[in-house]
Scaffold this motif. Structure first.
Motif, mmCIF file in Angstrom:
data_model
loop_
_atom_site.group_PDB
_atom_site.id
_atom_site.type_symbol
_atom_site.label_atom_id
_atom_site.label_comp_id
_atom_site.label_asym_id
_atom_site.label_seq_id
_atom_site.Cartn_x
_atom_site.Cartn_y
_atom_site.Cartn_z
ATOM 1 N N GLU A 82 0.628 -1.123 0.017
ATOM 2 C CA GLU A 82 -0.153 -0.042 -0.146
ATOM 3 C C GLU A 82 0.852 1.178 0.109
ATOM 4 O OE1 GLU A 82 -3.173 -0.158 -0.840
ATOM 5 O OE2 GLU A 82 -2.770 -2.168 -0.985
ATOM 6 N N SER A 83 2.128 1.275 0.293
ATOM 7 C CA SER A 83 3.111 2.488 0.186
ATOM 8 C C SER A 83 3.613 2.495 -1.138
ATOM 9 C CB SER A 83 4.223 2.402 1.237
ATOM 10 O OG SER A 83 3.502 2.242 2.541
ATOM 11 N N LEU A 84 3.932 1.511 -2.053
ATOM 12 C CA LEU A 84 4.435 1.717 -3.150
ATOM 13 C C LEU A 84 4.201 2.619 -4.015
ATOM 14 C CD1 LEU A 84 5.423 -2.116 -4.101
ATOM 15 C CD2 LEU A 84 7.132 -0.550 -3.591
ATOM 16 N N TYR A 85 2.767 2.776 -4.304
ATOM 17 C CA TYR A 85 2.068 3.847 -5.211
ATOM 18 C C TYR A 85 2.503 5.107 -4.589
ATOM 19 C CZ TYR A 85 -1.281 6.195 -7.879
ATOM 20 O OH TYR A 85 -2.070 6.969 -8.716
ATOM 21 N N TRP A 86 2.451 5.427 -3.380
ATOM 22 C CA TRP A 86 2.712 6.638 -3.175
ATOM 23 C C TRP A 86 4.202 6.882 -3.123
ATOM 24 C CZ3 TRP A 86 -1.603 9.115 -3.303
ATOM 25 C CH2 TRP A 86 -2.883 8.140 -3.091
ATOM 26 N N ILE A 87 5.229 6.223 -2.815
ATOM 27 C CA ILE A 87 6.383 6.384 -2.814
ATOM 28 C C ILE A 87 6.636 6.725 -4.198
ATOM 29 C CG2 ILE A 87 8.794 5.338 -2.814
ATOM 30 C CD1 ILE A 87 7.490 3.695 -0.339
#
Length: 142
Positions: A82-87
């Motif tokens: 869930e963090s990959l997209y935002w990173i």
């Protein structure tokens, strides 16, 4: 039914935002229907929307459908997913010729939204890591 916790609630929220956010922001005349964008730019916009949807769906699946044990490792996988997209959204500004918005009339909300999602994911990780660690400690103490 899987147990609902604050951490799972936060991860559910970030999964839903990850899954739908790009469609809400980009399915319009400024992005996917922009006549000034070449087809390959639209391809990459579509790729970004699909990636967000896929990552969000993976998170929701692991949170609510997956039948395996709720472990710290699973929490880590969900938080990373869930963090990959935002990173990657935050890192995009470092590429040549990129801009946070089209034109000057729209405030650049992407950094604030991405940072908020990452903070919520970190908070969810902390809460679930602490909860799973406490449960493991209690079960090993006898």
């Amino acid at each position: 039914m899987p147990k609902i916790t604050t951490g799972k609630g936060l991860l559910t929220l970030t999964s839903l935002v990850t899954m739908t956010g790009a469609y809400i922001a980009d399915w319009n005349q400024t992005h996917i229907y922009n006549p000034n964008w070449p087809p390959h730019a639209k391809f990459h916009n579509a790729q970004t929307m699909s990636m967000g949807a896929a990552l969000g769906l993976i998170g929701l699946y692991l949170l609510w459908v997956h039948r395996g044990a709720w472990t710290r490792s699973l929490v880590q996988i969900i938080v990373v997913t869930e963090s990959l997209y935002w990173i990657t959204q935050l890192s995009a500004i470092f590429y040549p010729g990129t801009a946070l918005v089209d034109g000057d009339w729209v405030p650049p909300i992407q950094p604030a939204l991405a940072t908020t999602m990452l903070i919520l994911n970190a908070l969810a990780y902390f809460l679930e890591h602490r909860r799973t660690h406490s449960r493991t400690s209690l079960s090993t103490e006898g």
